[in-house]
Enzyme design. Structure first.
Site, PDB file in Angstrom:
ATOM      1  N   CYS A 109       0.835  -1.210   0.000  1.00  0.00           N
ATOM      2  CA  CYS A 109       0.000   0.000   0.000  1.00  0.00           C
ATOM      3  C   CYS A 109       0.874   1.266   0.000  1.00  0.00           C
ATOM      4  CB  CYS A 109      -0.998  -0.029   1.160  1.00  0.00           C
ATOM      5  SG  CYS A 109      -2.369   1.114   0.894  1.00  0.00           S
ATOM      6  N   HIS A 213      -3.689  -5.051   0.706  1.00  0.00           N
ATOM      7  CA  HIS A 213      -3.157  -5.403   2.031  1.00  0.00           C
ATOM      8  C   HIS A 213      -3.178  -6.911   2.258  1.00  0.00           C
ATOM      9  CE1 HIS A 213      -2.434  -1.526   3.998  1.00  0.00           C
ATOM     10  NE2 HIS A 213      -3.426  -1.064   3.261  1.00  0.00           N
ATOM     11  N   GLU A 215      -1.303  -8.719   4.108  1.00  0.00           N
ATOM     12  CA  GLU A 215      -1.047  -9.089   5.523  1.00  0.00           C
ATOM     13  C   GLU A 215      -2.340  -9.196   6.319  1.00  0.00           C
ATOM     14  OE1 GLU A 215      -0.856  -6.087   4.361  1.00  0.00           O
ATOM     15  OE2 GLU A 215      -1.799  -4.818   5.884  1.00  0.00           O
TER      16      GLU A 215
END
Ligand code: MN
Length: 239
Positions: A109, A213, A215
């Site tokens: 990001c 994202h 993660e």
């Protein structure tokens, strides 16, 4: 030996106190795939940052606020979000130390945007006001683990090799995006409105930037764990 993965942090002020913070999802994603997460504090001293780069086997530039457009030769438009000059200079310095080493680098990001700007690229300061006909990229859901829009992945790319699919759904929490790519970067994924959602370096063995994202979707969505598995494996072996 498990590789040490450097993670950048953001500065946060709470009352009289200043903190360096990072969403634990980054730490958990690294732990999930057998890496050793190491948070790199937001210090200004370039020599100290260079020491951290000596210690880590790879680095992830994490999500956060906007990068000052002064870094890519523009003045801010009114829609620019919050910027932090300390974080900007800290991450720029870290990148400049990491890049010549050939260590694996992952940008997520803001991190994807940061690497691009550090390599001479530019950004859209605000998708909605600067890209006509763009779709939604800033999910209003507060569950960041939910997918939001589709992306198309180029077949000749590391991401395609990792995911084994040219069309996947990703989450999306950004109002800025890569405009012109920096030195040695090629786009490897696009959203359906043509916005760059991922890139990789053609000059270095392993630099990947993703605009979403991953993660936040580990370990719930196994697909995204694969990206961290690949990255951490590369960190363990590149030397
Ligand atoms: Mn998006």
């Amino acid at each position: 030996m498990k590789p040490i993965i450097g993670l950048t942090v953001s500065g946060e002020r709470k009352g009289q106190s200043e903190y360096n913070s990072l969403n634990c999802t980054y730490i958990n994603a690294i732990l999930e795939v057998g890496g050793v997460p190491l948070l790199i504090p937001m210090v200004a001293d370039r020599d100290i940052l260079a020491r951290y780069i000596n210690i880590v086997d790879g680095i992830i530039f994490t999500g956060g606020g906007d990068i000052s457009p002064l870094y890519y030769g523009e003045n801010p438009i009114k829609e620019l979000g919050e910027v932090d000059e300390h974080r900007d200079s800290y991450e720029m310095a870290l990148f400049m130390e990491a890049y010549p080493t050939d260590m694996p680098i992952l940008g997520i990001c803001r991190g994807c945007q940061l690497i691009n700007v550090a390599l001479g690229g530019t950004l859209y300061q605000d998708i909605n006001s600067q890209i006509e006909g763009s779709y939604g990229h800033l999910s209003k859901s507060d569950a960041i683990s939910q997918v939001y829009h589709m992306i198309r992945i180029e077949k000749e790319s590391k991401l395609y090799d990792i995911f084994g699919n040219d069309t996947i759904a990703v989450n999306s929490y950004h109002h800025q995006a890569v405009k012109e790519l920096g030195d040695g970067l090629k786009a490897t994924a696009y959203s359906y409105d043509g916005i760059i959602e991922a890139y990789e370096s053609v000059k270095k063995d392993y630099i990947i930037g993703v605009q979403w994202h991953p993660e936040a979707m580990v370990p719930k969505r196994a697909l995204f764990t694969k990206l961290f598995e690949d990255f951490v494996k590369q960190c363990a072996t590149w030397r």
